[in-house]
Design a protein around this motif. Sequence first.
Motif, PDB file in Angstrom:
ATOM      1  N   HIS A 202     130.460 -72.682  14.362  1.00 45.12           N
ATOM      2  CA  HIS A 202     131.683 -72.007  14.571  1.00 45.12           C
ATOM      3  C   HIS A 202     131.656 -70.255  14.169  1.00 45.12           C
ATOM      4  N   GLN A 203     132.311 -69.425  15.096  1.00 47.45           N
ATOM      5  CA  GLN A 203     132.025 -68.007  14.868  1.00 47.45           C
ATOM      6  C   GLN A 203     133.534 -67.317  14.305  1.00 47.45           C
ATOM      7  N   ARG A 204     133.139 -66.467  13.493  1.00 49.56           N
ATOM      8  CA  ARG A 204     134.321 -65.498  13.058  1.00 49.56           C
ATOM      9  C   ARG A 204     133.883 -64.053  13.193  1.00 49.56           C
ATOM     10  N   LEU A 205     134.873 -63.477  14.016  1.00 44.77           N
ATOM     11  CA  LEU A 205     134.853 -62.096  14.333  1.00 44.77           C
ATOM     12  C   LEU A 205     135.524 -61.096  13.436  1.00 44.77           C
ATOM     13  N   PHE A 206     134.772 -60.374  12.550  1.00 44.13           N
ATOM     14  CA  PHE A 206     135.512 -59.120  11.982  1.00 44.13           C
ATOM     15  C   PHE A 206     135.373 -57.954  12.489  1.00 44.13           C
ATOM     16  N   GLY A 207     136.630 -56.901  12.385  1.00 46.17           N
ATOM     17  CA  GLY A 207     136.439 -55.798  12.704  1.00 46.17           C
ATOM     18  C   GLY A 207     137.535 -55.522  13.921  1.00 46.17           C
ATOM     19  N   PRO A 208     137.489 -54.471  14.457  1.00 42.24           N
ATOM     20  CA  PRO A 208     136.576 -53.150  14.336  1.00 42.24           C
ATOM     21  C   PRO A 208     136.836 -52.227  12.897  1.00 42.24           C
ATOM     22  N   PHE A 209     136.115 -51.794  12.505  1.00 43.50           N
ATOM     23  CA  PHE A 209     135.915 -50.778  11.068  1.00 43.50           C
ATOM     24  C   PHE A 209     135.366 -49.638  11.573  1.00 43.50           C
ATOM     25  N   THR A 210     136.002 -48.418  10.785  1.00 45.22           N
ATOM     26  CA  THR A 210     134.971 -47.245  10.716  1.00 45.22           C
ATOM     27  C   THR A 210     134.016 -47.572   9.670  1.00 45.22           C
ATOM     28  N   PHE A 211     133.204 -46.553   9.458  1.00 51.72           N
ATOM     29  CA  PHE A 211     132.298 -46.413   8.259  1.00 51.72           C
ATOM     30  C   PHE A 211     132.999 -46.233   7.136  1.00 51.72           C
ATOM     31  N   GLU A 212     134.171 -45.277   7.177  1.00 53.20           N
ATOM     32  CA  GLU A 212     135.004 -45.154   5.961  1.00 53.20           C
ATOM     33  C   GLU A 212     135.752 -46.242   5.274  1.00 53.20           C
ATOM     34  N   ASN A 213     136.116 -47.200   6.251  1.00 54.03           N
ATOM     35  CA  ASN A 213     137.129 -48.291   5.586  1.00 54.03           C
ATOM     36  C   ASN A 213     136.349 -49.618   6.023  1.00 54.03           C
ATOM     37  N   LEU A 214     134.927 -49.459   5.784  1.00 52.85           N
ATOM     38  CA  LEU A 214     134.248 -51.012   5.861  1.00 52.85           C
ATOM     39  C   LEU A 214     134.888 -51.949   4.547  1.00 52.85           C
ATOM     40  N   PRO A 215     134.775 -52.988   4.545  1.00 48.80           N
ATOM     41  CA  PRO A 215     135.113 -54.063   3.772  1.00 48.80           C
ATOM     42  C   PRO A 215     134.006 -54.118   2.792  1.00 48.80           C
ATOM     43  N   THR A 216     134.401 -54.437   1.699  1.00 47.26           N
ATOM     44  CA  THR A 216     133.248 -54.876   0.635  1.00 47.26           C
ATOM     45  C   THR A 216     132.951 -56.261   0.676  1.00 47.26           C
ATOM     46  N   VAL A 217     133.872 -57.240   1.095  1.00 45.40           N
ATOM     47  CA  VAL A 217     133.967 -58.700   1.040  1.00 45.40           C
ATOM     48  C   VAL A 217     134.373 -59.150   2.464  1.00 45.40           C
ATOM     49  N   LEU A 218     133.578 -60.233   2.866  1.00 45.15           N
ATOM     50  CA  LEU A 218     133.858 -60.821   4.066  1.00 45.15           C
ATOM     51  C   LEU A 218     134.446 -62.498   3.585  1.00 45.15           C
ATOM     52  N   VAL A 219     135.384 -62.822   3.943  1.00 45.16           N
ATOM     53  CA  VAL A 219     135.741 -64.334   3.689  1.00 45.16           C
ATOM     54  C   VAL A 219     135.709 -65.132   4.765  1.00 45.16           C
ATOM     55  N   VAL A 220     134.670 -65.978   4.770  1.00 47.03           N
ATOM     56  CA  VAL A 220     134.442 -66.970   5.773  1.00 47.03           C
ATOM     57  C   VAL A 220     134.992 -68.172   5.576  1.00 47.03           C
ATOM     58  N   ASP A 221     135.350 -68.954   6.751  1.00 47.01           N
ATOM     59  CA  ASP A 221     136.259 -70.066   6.955  1.00 47.01           C
ATOM     60  C   ASP A 221     135.277 -71.083   7.389  1.00 47.01           C
TER      61      ASP A 221
END
Length: 229
Positions: free
Chosen positions: A210-229
């Motif tokens: 099972h895959q989950r895609l996060f983004g797009p982000f810029t370097f300035e607004n990269l998240p600090t947490v990824l929540v994986v289902d």
Amino acid sequence: MKSLVAAFLVVELILGSAFTWCEAHANGRQADSPERSLVGQVLLPKGEGRRGVELWVTVAENGQGPHSTWVQFDAWGYFTHPFKGTLIDVSVSVGGKDVYQVGSANLTERKELKPIDIGDIDLRDRLSAHRLFLRPEDGSPEGEVRVGMWFDPPPVGPRGEPVSLGSAQFPPVSLETEVEWLIPREEQSIYFLVERPVGSGRGREWRSGHQRLFGPFTFENLPTVLVVD
């Protein structure tokens, strides 16, 4: 009877000559393409591991088209890569894009070295570290995942199938841990692809996970947490 013996000797002579020619030709091809070694060191910002940085070596051998090989380097950035043929290119990529390249002109200058030493590939001023905490969504199991980073949407297969993360380029990462990535600060389209394996035992299958895609982000607004289902 004599004619039969003579014919046999002629056939034997032809076969022997053909074998000798093939053997000499094969040895000549091997002599034209002896195994050599490429050595060097990748210098990264302070931290541990590759953190998404990949080293690629491109070689052409025996008249065939160039092919690229992913080369691992150790904890200090040192690498040794044996190869045959003509060394075409050495590059370093992050997120699917080259951030450093040693072209053929520089390699030609060093081709007489044994081994070929390309020295330091210094990326300390080109990349910045970013840390991500991976945690499971409420109600989802913990365990291991694989994570890939791309600067643009991840590649797909010939039939539109998602990229597989089941290789040494994407080592397993435990949820409830923090991982660090090295990223150019100017990057404006950053994606993270997270994949869970099928099953939980040894021999589990990643390719159909099972895959989950996060983004797009810029370097300035990269998240600090990824929540994986």
